[in-house]
Design a protein around this motif. Structure first.
Motif, PDB file in Angstrom:
ATOM      1  N   GLN A 126      13.637  26.296  53.919  1.00 57.96           N
ATOM      2  CA  GLN A 126      13.198  25.269  52.966  1.00 57.96           C
ATOM      3  C   GLN A 126      13.473  25.719  51.527  1.00 57.96           C
ATOM      4  OE1 GLN A 126       9.095  24.561  54.126  1.00 57.96           O
ATOM      5  NE2 GLN A 126       9.713  24.238  56.246  1.00 57.96           N
ATOM      6  N   ARG A 127      13.294  27.022  51.290  1.00 54.35           N
ATOM      7  CA  ARG A 127      13.582  27.555  49.954  1.00 54.35           C
ATOM      8  C   ARG A 127      15.089  27.578  49.684  1.00 54.35           C
ATOM      9  NH1 ARG A 127      10.201  31.711  47.585  1.00 54.35           N
ATOM     10  NH2 ARG A 127       8.029  31.424  48.196  1.00 54.35           N
ATOM     11  N   LEU A 128      15.852  27.917  50.708  1.00 49.72           N
ATOM     12  CA  LEU A 128      17.309  27.971  50.530  1.00 49.72           C
ATOM     13  C   LEU A 128      17.871  26.587  50.230  1.00 49.72           C
ATOM     14  CD1 LEU A 128      18.360  30.440  53.377  1.00 49.72           C
ATOM     15  CD2 LEU A 128      17.955  30.936  50.957  1.00 49.72           C
ATOM     16  N   GLN A 129      17.299  25.591  50.900  1.00 54.59           N
ATOM     17  CA  GLN A 129      17.706  24.201  50.676  1.00 54.59           C
ATOM     18  C   GLN A 129      17.547  23.838  49.199  1.00 54.59           C
ATOM     19  OE1 GLN A 129      17.872  21.951  53.901  1.00 54.59           O
ATOM     20  NE2 GLN A 129      19.395  21.163  52.462  1.00 54.59           N
ATOM     21  N   ILE A 130      16.417  24.226  48.643  1.00 58.32           N
ATOM     22  CA  ILE A 130      16.150  23.911  47.229  1.00 58.32           C
ATOM     23  C   ILE A 130      17.123  24.662  46.321  1.00 58.32           C
ATOM     24  CG2 ILE A 130      14.443  24.158  45.368  1.00 58.32           C
ATOM     25  CD1 ILE A 130      12.274  23.787  47.609  1.00 58.32           C
ATOM     26  N   ALA A 131      17.298  25.965  46.625  1.00 57.72           N
ATOM     27  CA  ALA A 131      18.214  26.770  45.804  1.00 57.72           C
ATOM     28  C   ALA A 131      19.623  26.179  45.848  1.00 57.72           C
ATOM     29  CB  ALA A 131      18.227  28.219  46.295  1.00 57.72           C
ATOM     30  N   GLU A 132      20.029  25.735  47.033  1.00 54.44           N
ATOM     31  CA  GLU A 132      21.368  25.149  47.178  1.00 54.44           C
ATOM     32  C   GLU A 132      21.489  23.851  46.371  1.00 54.44           C
ATOM     33  OE1 GLU A 132      22.515  23.192  50.890  1.00 54.44           O
ATOM     34  OE2 GLU A 132      24.303  24.455  50.956  1.00 54.44           O
ATOM     35  N   SER A 133      20.438  23.030  46.472  1.00 48.61           N
ATOM     36  CA  SER A 133      20.503  21.737  45.779  1.00 48.61           C
ATOM     37  C   SER A 133      20.481  21.919  44.261  1.00 48.61           C
ATOM     38  CB  SER A 133      19.350  20.841  46.233  1.00 48.61           C
ATOM     39  OG  SER A 133      18.121  21.363  45.763  1.00 48.61           O
ATOM     40  N   GLN A 134      19.937  23.046  43.806  1.00 51.14           N
ATOM     41  CA  GLN A 134      19.902  23.309  42.356  1.00 51.14           C
ATOM     42  C   GLN A 134      21.127  24.093  41.897  1.00 51.14           C
ATOM     43  OE1 GLN A 134      16.115  25.283  41.994  1.00 51.14           O
ATOM     44  NE2 GLN A 134      14.968  23.356  41.882  1.00 51.14           N
ATOM     45  N   GLY A 135      22.035  24.344  42.840  1.00 43.05           N
ATOM     46  CA  GLY A 135      23.269  25.054  42.488  1.00 43.05           C
ATOM     47  C   GLY A 135      23.052  26.525  42.178  1.00 43.05           C
ATOM     48  N   ARG A 136      22.017  27.111  42.763  1.00 39.98           N
ATOM     49  CA  ARG A 136      21.735  28.515  42.455  1.00 39.98           C
ATOM     50  C   ARG A 136      22.171  29.483  43.564  1.00 39.98           C
ATOM     51  NH1 ARG A 136      16.833  29.440  42.437  1.00 39.98           N
ATOM     52  NH2 ARG A 136      15.880  27.400  42.712  1.00 39.98           N
ATOM     53  N   LEU A 137      22.861  28.953  44.568  1.00 44.05           N
ATOM     54  CA  LEU A 137      23.333  29.830  45.646  1.00 44.05           C
ATOM     55  C   LEU A 137      24.681  30.437  45.268  1.00 44.05           C
ATOM     56  CD1 LEU A 137      22.810  28.518  49.271  1.00 44.05           C
ATOM     57  CD2 LEU A 137      21.617  30.313  48.024  1.00 44.05           C
ATOM     58  N   LYS A 138      24.732  31.755  45.220  1.00 47.34           N
ATOM     59  CA  LYS A 138      25.988  32.438  44.880  1.00 47.34           C
ATOM     60  C   LYS A 138      26.738  32.821  46.149  1.00 47.34           C
ATOM     61  CE  LYS A 138      25.398  35.397  41.372  1.00 47.34           C
ATOM     62  NZ  LYS A 138      24.710  36.497  40.650  1.00 47.34           N
ATOM     63  N   GLY A 139      25.985  33.333  47.127  1.00 46.35           N
ATOM     64  CA  GLY A 139      26.611  33.717  48.392  1.00 46.35           C
ATOM     65  C   GLY A 139      26.347  32.676  49.465  1.00 46.35           C
ATOM     66  N   ARG A 140      27.200  32.680  50.465  1.00 48.35           N
ATOM     67  CA  ARG A 140      27.013  31.785  51.605  1.00 48.35           C
ATOM     68  C   ARG A 140      26.007  32.434  52.564  1.00 48.35           C
ATOM     69  NH1 ARG A 140      31.886  31.700  55.751  1.00 48.35           N
ATOM     70  NH2 ARG A 140      32.672  29.812  54.764  1.00 48.35           N
ATOM     71  N   ILE A 141      25.050  31.644  53.035  1.00 47.79           N
ATOM     72  CA  ILE A 141      24.007  32.182  53.918  1.00 47.79           C
ATOM     73  C   ILE A 141      24.003  31.413  55.239  1.00 47.79           C
ATOM     74  CG2 ILE A 141      21.554  32.715  54.164  1.00 47.79           C
ATOM     75  CD1 ILE A 141      21.285  32.546  51.135  1.00 47.79           C
ATOM     76  N   THR A 142      24.125  32.145  56.328  1.00 51.93           N
ATOM     77  CA  THR A 142      24.014  31.555  57.659  1.00 51.93           C
ATOM     78  C   THR A 142      22.668  31.968  58.243  1.00 51.93           C
ATOM     79  OG1 THR A 142      26.402  31.734  57.955  1.00 51.93           O
ATOM     80  CG2 THR A 142      25.076  31.391  59.948  1.00 51.93           C
ATOM     81  N   VAL A 143      21.932  31.000  58.776  1.00 53.72           N
ATOM     82  CA  VAL A 143      20.606  31.287  59.332  1.00 53.72           C
ATOM     83  C   VAL A 143      20.552  30.837  60.791  1.00 53.72           C
ATOM     84  CG1 VAL A 143      18.124  31.008  59.040  1.00 53.72           C
ATOM     85  CG2 VAL A 143      19.623  30.849  57.048  1.00 53.72           C
ATOM     86  N   VAL A 144      20.145  31.759  61.651  1.00 46.08           N
ATOM     87  CA  VAL A 144      19.960  31.456  63.079  1.00 46.08           C
ATOM     88  C   VAL A 144      18.501  31.786  63.408  1.00 46.08           C
ATOM     89  CG1 VAL A 144      20.934  31.762  65.390  1.00 46.08           C
ATOM     90  CG2 VAL A 144      22.311  32.349  63.386  1.00 46.08           C
ATOM     91  N   PRO A 145      17.625  30.800  63.250  1.00 52.04           N
ATOM     92  CA  PRO A 145      16.189  31.115  63.345  1.00 52.04           C
ATOM     93  C   PRO A 145      15.699  31.367  64.759  1.00 52.04           C
ATOM     94  CG  PRO A 145      16.517  28.809  62.753  1.00 52.04           C
ATOM     95  CD  PRO A 145      17.875  29.415  62.820  1.00 52.04           C
ATOM     96  N   GLN A 146      16.439  30.904  65.750  1.00 57.58           N
ATOM     97  CA  GLN A 146      16.048  31.192  67.135  1.00 57.58           C
ATOM     98  C   GLN A 146      17.344  31.465  67.895  1.00 57.58           C
ATOM     99  OE1 GLN A 146      14.175  28.120  69.754  1.00 57.58           O
ATOM    100  NE2 GLN A 146      12.438  29.529  69.721  1.00 57.58           N
ATOM    101  N   ALA A 147      17.701  32.743  67.906  1.00 60.60           N
ATOM    102  CA  ALA A 147      19.066  33.107  68.290  1.00 60.60           C
ATOM    103  C   ALA A 147      19.327  33.059  69.791  1.00 60.60           C
ATOM    104  CB  ALA A 147      19.394  34.508  67.753  1.00 60.60           C
ATOM    105  N   ASN A 148      18.261  33.024  70.594  1.00 60.19           N
ATOM    106  CA  ASN A 148      18.460  33.249  72.031  1.00 60.19           C
ATOM    107  C   ASN A 148      17.832  32.174  72.918  1.00 60.19           C
ATOM    108  OD1 ASN A 148      18.577  34.214  74.627  1.00 60.19           O
ATOM    109  ND2 ASN A 148      17.769  36.247  74.144  1.00 60.19           N
ATOM    110  N   PRO A 149      18.540  31.053  73.109  1.00 65.26           N
ATOM    111  CA  PRO A 149      17.985  29.978  73.942  1.00 65.26           C
ATOM    112  C   PRO A 149      17.909  30.370  75.415  1.00 65.26           C
ATOM    113  CG  PRO A 149      20.257  29.488  73.365  1.00 65.26           C
ATOM    114  CD  PRO A 149      19.876  30.726  72.591  1.00 65.26           C
ATOM    115  N   LEU A 150      18.681  31.367  75.828  1.00 65.74           N
ATOM    116  CA  LEU A 150      18.630  31.797  77.231  1.00 65.74           C
ATOM    117  C   LEU A 150      17.308  32.507  77.506  1.00 65.74           C
ATOM    118  CD1 LEU A 150      22.292  33.081  77.267  1.00 65.74           C
ATOM    119  CD2 LEU A 150      21.450  30.973  78.305  1.00 65.74           C
ATOM    120  N   GLY A 151      16.890  33.360  76.579  1.00 65.61           N
ATOM    121  CA  GLY A 151      15.623  34.069  76.741  1.00 65.61           C
ATOM    122  C   GLY A 151      14.421  33.159  76.573  1.00 65.61           C
ATOM    123  N   ILE A 152      14.586  32.122  75.754  1.00 67.96           N
ATOM    124  CA  ILE A 152      13.489  31.194  75.497  1.00 67.96           C
ATOM    125  C   ILE A 152      13.077  30.464  76.778  1.00 67.96           C
ATOM    126  CG2 ILE A 152      12.955  29.007  74.308  1.00 67.96           C
ATOM    127  CD1 ILE A 152      12.763  31.495  72.575  1.00 67.96           C
TER     128      ILE A 152
END
Ligand code: ZN
Length: 338
Positions: free
Chosen positions: A55-81
């Motif tokens: 949610q914070r990254l979304q805001i930073a992106e919309s304000q043009g404050r993201l310098k690096g590209r960020i990939t987020v995988v909040p739940q990486a393992n659907p097999l284990g889930i």
């Protein structure tokens, strides 16, 4: 624009399940970042942390404050889930193959045609992170203080990350050999001597039951602030001030259960112990006082992790302590962590 970089893997029935992933595009002037949680499936805390961070990254992106590209995988393992037994998530191992979810990523990534669905999943996850300069893998322990695993190449640089996350301990390692996700990502960096400006770490966000708004908000803020300090987000944040104890991996003391039984701790997480001081007992046969074994600290240090359940099988790790000299049980490699 936030990009959907989710991908599918096959579950044990051959059907597609989704690994949800999002990518926030920066202006290209900062480091590329990969953040993930839940590789072991039963380590939940990081999932909520990344959910809040997004949610914070979304805001930073919309304000043009993201310098690096960020990939987020909040739940990486659907097999284990999907793996439950008697109401509890199994975690850690793929039940069908016995594969530890966070081992042998290196072998899977090198396979042209992975032979199991776990290997397919591992290869896809490594590919998603392949261009990252920063990789943070969010795990939890059984019951634990918040702590960091970091390769020596990223120390003392990692101290700022540990401090931002209010972590009490940072464990410094040299040799892995298990093919954990972290090892697999940093292997080419180490091989090419290209660790400058990069960062990789495994974050242990306390214990498996430590999922709460209070912890998650604090951790999401810590991650965000650290990303600002590392030049990923254009925002001035004062550096964190937090005492972090750096410990050599070989100085950590793991105490194993000499017998099965009822586990009674006499020390709390974070407590300091002297060499030889008692910290727990295991009652082998309740009713028989002679069946009680008292456990003592191998050396002076701090109690960092504890076994979560209070009935322990023989040979399981009861607790881990920091230490100031090489453990007599140290044989190299990793601490069976993360
Ligand atoms: Zn883990």
């Amino acid at each position: 624009m936030t990009q959907d970089v989710s991908f599918n893997v096959r579950n044990n029935n051959g059907e597609a399940v989704r690994v949800c992933a999002w990518r926030y595009e920066g202006d290209g002037s900062g480091p590329t970042v990969h953040l993930q949680a839940g590789v072991h499936a039963d380590e939940i805390a990081g999932m909520l942390v990344l959910h809040l961070l997004m949610q914070r990254l979304q805001i930073a992106e919309s304000q043009g404050r993201l310098k690096g590209r960020i990939t987020v995988v909040p739940q990486a393992n659907p097999l284990g889930i999907g793996q439950f037994r008697q109401g509890r998530i199994l975690g850690r191992y793929h039940d069908a193959t016995g594969h530890n979810f966070n081992r042998a990523f290196d072998l899977s990534a090198a396979m042209e045609r992975p032979s199991t669905n776990i290997q397919e999943w591992q290869k896809s996850l490594v590919q998603l992170a392949a261009t990252a300069d920063v990789m943070l893998d969010l795990h939890t322990d059984d019951e634990a203080l918040p702590y960091l695993y970091v390769h020596r190449s990223f120390w003392p640089r990692g101290r700022e990350l540990a401090a931002a996350m209010k972590m009490d301990v940072a464990i410094i390692w040299d040799d892995g050999g298990d093919g954990s996700f972290e090892e697999t990502i940093i292997a080419p960096w180490l091989r090419d001597g290209a660790t400058e400006g990069r960062m990789a770490a495994t974050l242990e966000l306390r214990g498996q039951g430590d999922v709460s708004d209070r912890f998650a908000e604090s951790d999401a803020e810590g991650l965000y602030n650290w990303l600002c300090g590392f030049g990923v987000i254009d925002e001035q944040v004062p550096p964190a001030d937090w005492p972090v104890e750096a410990v050599e991996m070989g100085h950590m003391e793991t105490i194993l259960a000499p017998q099965p039984g009822v586990l009674i701790f006499e020390k709390e997480l974070g407590d300091f112990v002297e060499e030889g001081q008692r910290f727990a007992r295991i009652l082998g046969r309740p009713g028989d006082p002679s069946s009680e074994v008292v456990l003592h600290a191998e050396q002076a240090g701090r109690l960092v992790t504890r076994y979560r359940d209070r009935l322990i099988p023989q040979g399981m790790g009861v607790a881990k302590f920091t230490g100031s000299r090489v453990s007599r049980n140290w044989s190299g490699g990793l601490l069976d962590p993360n």
